[in-house]
Each structure stands twice: as structure tokens, then as C-alpha cells.
Write a protein that holds these residues in place. Structure first.
Motif, PDB file in Angstrom:
ATOM      1  N   VAL A 181       5.145   3.334  -1.464  1.00  0.00           N
ATOM      2  CA  VAL A 181       4.524   4.041  -0.342  1.00  0.00           C
ATOM      3  C   VAL A 181       3.017   3.978  -0.540  1.00  0.00           C
ATOM      4  CG1 VAL A 181       4.287   6.245   0.866  1.00  0.00           C
ATOM      5  CG2 VAL A 181       6.521   5.562  -0.054  1.00  0.00           C
ATOM      6  N   LEU A 182       2.334   3.490   0.484  1.00  0.00           N
ATOM      7  CA  LEU A 182       0.875   3.435   0.474  1.00  0.00           C
ATOM      8  C   LEU A 182       0.332   4.479   1.433  1.00  0.00           C
ATOM      9  CD1 LEU A 182       0.262  -0.436   0.669  1.00  0.00           C
ATOM     10  CD2 LEU A 182       0.274   1.030  -1.371  1.00  0.00           C
ATOM     11  N   LEU A 183      -0.758   5.103   1.058  1.00  0.00           N
ATOM     12  CA  LEU A 183      -1.483   6.039   1.904  1.00  0.00           C
ATOM     13  C   LEU A 183      -2.890   5.493   2.104  1.00  0.00           C
ATOM     14  CD1 LEU A 183      -0.445   9.407   0.211  1.00  0.00           C
ATOM     15  CD2 LEU A 183       0.522   8.401   2.308  1.00  0.00           C
ATOM     16  N   ALA A 184      -3.476   5.771   3.270  1.00  0.00           N
ATOM     17  CA  ALA A 184      -4.805   5.239   3.551  1.00  0.00           C
ATOM     18  C   ALA A 184      -5.631   6.235   4.345  1.00  0.00           C
ATOM     19  CB  ALA A 184      -4.697   3.933   4.335  1.00  0.00           C
ATOM     20  N   ALA A 185      -6.946   6.157   4.124  1.00  0.00           N
ATOM     21  CA  ALA A 185      -7.888   6.976   4.880  1.00  0.00           C
ATOM     22  C   ALA A 185      -9.239   6.289   4.919  1.00  0.00           C
ATOM     23  CB  ALA A 185      -8.038   8.351   4.245  1.00  0.00           C
ATOM     24  N   ARG A 186      -9.947   6.556   6.000  1.00  0.00           N
ATOM     25  CA  ARG A 186     -11.335   6.121   6.075  1.00  0.00           C
ATOM     26  C   ARG A 186     -12.165   7.019   5.160  1.00  0.00           C
ATOM     27  NH1 ARG A 186     -12.097   6.893  12.268  1.00  0.00           N
ATOM     28  NH2 ARG A 186     -10.680   8.588  11.720  1.00  0.00           N
ATOM     29  N   GLU A 187     -13.217   6.455   4.602  1.00  0.00           N
ATOM     30  CA  GLU A 187     -14.067   7.209   3.667  1.00  0.00           C
ATOM     31  C   GLU A 187     -14.595   8.502   4.290  1.00  0.00           C
ATOM     32  OE1 GLU A 187     -18.197   5.919   2.339  1.00  0.00           O
ATOM     33  OE2 GLU A 187     -16.933   5.313   0.641  1.00  0.00           O
ATOM     34  N   GLU A 188     -14.943   8.441   5.581  1.00  0.00           N
ATOM     35  CA  GLU A 188     -15.532   9.616   6.225  1.00  0.00           C
ATOM     36  C   GLU A 188     -14.497  10.658   6.653  1.00  0.00           C
ATOM     37  OE1 GLU A 188     -14.877   6.689   9.649  1.00  0.00           O
ATOM     38  OE2 GLU A 188     -15.532   6.547   7.587  1.00  0.00           O
ATOM     39  N   SER A 189     -13.220  10.328   6.526  1.00  0.00           N
ATOM     40  CA  SER A 189     -12.177  11.260   6.951  1.00  0.00           C
ATOM     41  C   SER A 189     -11.843  12.257   5.851  1.00  0.00           C
ATOM     42  CB  SER A 189     -10.917  10.490   7.323  1.00  0.00           C
ATOM     43  OG  SER A 189      -9.893  11.391   7.694  1.00  0.00           O
ATOM     44  N   GLU A 190     -11.494  13.455   6.282  1.00  0.00           N
ATOM     45  CA  GLU A 190     -11.098  14.485   5.324  1.00  0.00           C
ATOM     46  C   GLU A 190      -9.592  14.489   5.079  1.00  0.00           C
ATOM     47  OE1 GLU A 190     -12.704  18.288   6.346  1.00  0.00           O
ATOM     48  OE2 GLU A 190     -14.711  17.481   6.651  1.00  0.00           O
ATOM     49  N   ILE A 191      -8.858  13.693   5.854  1.00  0.00           N
ATOM     50  CA  ILE A 191      -7.400  13.657   5.694  1.00  0.00           C
ATOM     51  C   ILE A 191      -6.903  12.223   5.586  1.00  0.00           C
ATOM     52  CG2 ILE A 191      -7.028  15.836   6.934  1.00  0.00           C
ATOM     53  CD1 ILE A 191      -6.113  14.099   9.342  1.00  0.00           C
ATOM     54  N   THR A 192      -5.722  12.071   5.014  1.00  0.00           N
ATOM     55  CA  THR A 192      -5.067  10.771   4.946  1.00  0.00           C
ATOM     56  C   THR A 192      -4.592  10.414   6.350  1.00  0.00           C
ATOM     57  OG1 THR A 192      -4.391  11.239   2.691  1.00  0.00           O
ATOM     58  CG2 THR A 192      -3.204   9.484   3.821  1.00  0.00           C
ATOM     59  N   GLU A 193      -4.833   9.163   6.759  1.00  0.00           N
ATOM     60  CA  GLU A 193      -4.594   8.775   8.148  1.00  0.00           C
ATOM     61  C   GLU A 193      -3.537   7.694   8.334  1.00  0.00           C
ATOM     62  OE1 GLU A 193      -8.959   9.203   9.988  1.00  0.00           O
ATOM     63  OE2 GLU A 193      -8.813   7.849   8.267  1.00  0.00           O
ATOM     64  N   GLY A 194      -3.036   7.117   7.246  1.00  0.00           N
ATOM     65  CA  GLY A 194      -2.049   6.057   7.390  1.00  0.00           C
ATOM     66  C   GLY A 194      -1.022   6.104   6.287  1.00  0.00           C
ATOM     67  N   VAL A 195       0.199   5.661   6.628  1.00  0.00           N
ATOM     68  CA  VAL A 195       1.290   5.592   5.657  1.00  0.00           C
ATOM     69  C   VAL A 195       2.060   4.295   5.884  1.00  0.00           C
ATOM     70  CG1 VAL A 195       2.882   6.941   7.125  1.00  0.00           C
ATOM     71  CG2 VAL A 195       3.277   6.816   4.652  1.00  0.00           C
ATOM     72  N   LEU A 196       2.446   3.659   4.798  1.00  0.00           N
ATOM     73  CA  LEU A 196       3.281   2.463   4.823  1.00  0.00           C
ATOM     74  C   LEU A 196       4.383   2.672   3.800  1.00  0.00           C
ATOM     75  CD1 LEU A 196       2.181  -1.231   4.816  1.00  0.00           C
ATOM     76  CD2 LEU A 196       3.889  -0.431   3.194  1.00  0.00           C
ATOM     77  N   VAL A 197       5.627   2.465   4.226  1.00  0.00           N
ATOM     78  CA  VAL A 197       6.781   2.585   3.333  1.00  0.00           C
ATOM     79  C   VAL A 197       7.442   1.217   3.242  1.00  0.00           C
ATOM     80  CG1 VAL A 197       9.002   3.718   2.908  1.00  0.00           C
ATOM     81  CG2 VAL A 197       7.151   4.990   4.039  1.00  0.00           C
ATOM     82  N   ALA A 198       7.580   0.708   2.010  1.00  0.00           N
ATOM     83  CA  ALA A 198       8.206  -0.596   1.791  1.00  0.00           C
ATOM     84  C   ALA A 198       9.233  -0.478   0.671  1.00  0.00           C
ATOM     85  CB  ALA A 198       7.157  -1.648   1.433  1.00  0.00           C
ATOM     86  N   PHE A 199      10.260  -1.299   0.786  1.00  0.00           N
ATOM     87  CA  PHE A 199      11.314  -1.326  -0.221  1.00  0.00           C
ATOM     88  C   PHE A 199      11.453  -2.732  -0.769  1.00  0.00           C
ATOM     89  CE2 PHE A 199      12.513   2.057   2.750  1.00  0.00           C
ATOM     90  CZ  PHE A 199      12.540   3.126   1.869  1.00  0.00           C
ATOM     91  N   GLU A 200      11.695  -2.822  -2.080  1.00  0.00           N
ATOM     92  CA  GLU A 200      11.930  -4.121  -2.698  1.00  0.00           C
ATOM     93  C   GLU A 200      13.307  -4.629  -2.328  1.00  0.00           C
ATOM     94  OE1 GLU A 200      11.256  -4.398  -6.916  1.00  0.00           O
ATOM     95  OE2 GLU A 200       9.539  -3.052  -6.787  1.00  0.00           O
ATOM     96  N   GLY A 201      13.391  -5.940  -2.184  1.00  0.00           N
ATOM     97  CA  GLY A 201      14.653  -6.608  -1.923  1.00  0.00           C
ATOM     98  C   GLY A 201      14.618  -7.974  -2.574  1.00  0.00           C
ATOM     99  N   TYR A 202      15.524  -8.829  -2.156  1.00  0.00           N
ATOM    100  CA  TYR A 202      15.616 -10.161  -2.742  1.00  0.00           C
ATOM    101  C   TYR A 202      15.956 -11.158  -1.640  1.00  0.00           C
ATOM    102  CZ  TYR A 202      16.746 -13.822  -6.104  1.00  0.00           C
ATOM    103  OH  TYR A 202      16.747 -14.990  -6.834  1.00  0.00           O
ATOM    104  N   THR A 203      15.313 -12.315  -1.679  1.00  0.00           N
ATOM    105  CA  THR A 203      15.615 -13.391  -0.754  1.00  0.00           C
ATOM    106  C   THR A 203      16.375 -14.477  -1.498  1.00  0.00           C
ATOM    107  OG1 THR A 203      14.710 -15.162   0.631  1.00  0.00           O
ATOM    108  CG2 THR A 203      13.228 -14.256  -1.036  1.00  0.00           C
ATOM    109  N   THR A 204      17.606 -14.708  -1.097  1.00  0.00           N
ATOM    110  CA  THR A 204      18.416 -15.727  -1.773  1.00  0.00           C
ATOM    111  C   THR A 204      17.899 -17.129  -1.470  1.00  0.00           C
ATOM    112  OG1 THR A 204      19.997 -15.665   0.076  1.00  0.00           O
ATOM    113  CG2 THR A 204      20.508 -14.338  -1.866  1.00  0.00           C
TER     114      THR A 204
END
Length: 175
Positions: free
Chosen positions: A68-91
Motif C-alpha cells: 500500500v502506497l500513500l501520497a501527498a503534495r508537500e504543501e498539503s497537510e493530509i495524505t491525498e492518494g492511496v494505491l493498493v497492490a498485491f503480489e502475484g505470478y505470471t506463468t
């Protein structure tokens, strides 16, 4: 930030970090952003409130292969973005992959590169760990997301001007 973002004179400074679910502020940001995301028309799940995502945070904290990644602009006082990724496998690719399950940016932070930077950070992590590719699903009607993924080099995104309601694209990018 990516090198290309540094070249843009008006590009905001962004902080993208891995979510630490043991940190109260990170956990609260995850819950707030996912609750916000669920209520959006593209998600259509406004009944999934903070209590639901508190439980999800506990599950994800204890689940191997979750990023899970969180992101914010430097000037922001709050976190503004979220990315959720899961590992898998490509045969066929004979290697690990990340599947992006959720990507959300608060409306006030859209259009300034937050989503791009989170996706580029995920790609950097994937490359650094020898992953074969990143996959994702996106509603064909989510034109802003489709445009972003095309810009970032994802394949499998139809270019038809009209798509049937309920159509989902399964996109991928090799590392």
C-alpha cells in the motif's frame, strides 16, 4: 519524484511512501481515503464506511504480498492518494507481478501528478525487485484513469470511443 516531473516548472513536490499500518496516522489516512474512494460514483459503494476499512487495514497489515502506497503534495497537510497492490505470478512471463487493486486520489489533488507518481513508484519497486510486470483492471468508463494508464504505457486499453456499460479493461505493463 520522477525525473520528468522535475522538468515541469509547476509540478508539486510529492511524498510517496509505503503505508505503515502500525502507524496511527498512516492507518487513519488509509481508512479515510478508502472510505472516500468507496463513495465515489466510479466505485458506487458508499455503504462501505470507516468501520469496514478499519477491518481491511487489519487484514492487509497481516497479509503477505500486500503493498500500500500513500501520497501527498508537500504543501498539503493530509495524505491525498492511496494505491493498493498485491503480489502475484505470471506463468507466461515466469515471474512475479503486482496487480493494482485500488488507486484513488482525493478530488482536491487530482490533475497534479499524484496518481502518476504513485504508479511510477510502484513500477520502480517492481523493477528493483525483478518483477515481470504490473497488471490492473479499470472500468472502461473511467476515462481519466484510462488516459493515465495509456500515458504510463499500459497495454490492453481499447481505444474505442464508445464502450458498453460494465466493460472492464485488463491492462498490463512489462517491466
Amino acid at each position: 519524484m520522477s525525473a520528468s516531473d522535475h522538468d515541469k516548472p509547476d509540478a508539486p513536490e510529492l511524498d510517496v511512501r509505503i503505508c505503515d499500518f502500525t502507524d496511527a496516522e498512516d492507518r487513519a489516512a488509509f481508512v479515510r481515503l478508502m472510505t472516500e474512494f468507496a463513495a465515489e460514483p466510479t466505485s458506487g459503494l458508499p455503504h462501505l464506511g470507516a468501520e469496514h476499512f478499519e477491518a481491511v487495514a487489519v487484514d492487509l497489515e497481516n497479509r503477505a504480498g500486500t503493498l500500500v502506497l500513500l501520497a501527498a503534495r508537500e504543501e498539503s497537510e493530509i495524505t491525498e492518494g492511496v494505491l493498493v497492490a498485491f503480489e502475484g505470478y505470471t506463468t507466461f512471463g515466469k515471474g512475479q507481478l503486482f496487480n493494482v487493486h485500488d488507486l484513488h486520489v482525493s478530488p482536491s489533488a487530482r490533475g497534479v501528478g499524484v496518481a502518476s507518481e504513485m504508479m511510477e513508484t510502484l513500477a520502480d519497486i517492481a523493477k528493483n525487485h525483478g518483477f515481470a510486470k504490473i497488471t490492473l483492471e479499470v472500468a472502461a468508463t473511467n476515462s481519466d484513469a484510462v488516459r493515465l494508464y495509456r500515458k504510463l504505457g499500459y497495454h490492453g486499453l481499447d481505444t474505442a470511443k464508445e464502450v458498453a456499460a460494465g466493460t472492464t479493461y485488463f491492462a498490463h505493463k512489462r517491466m
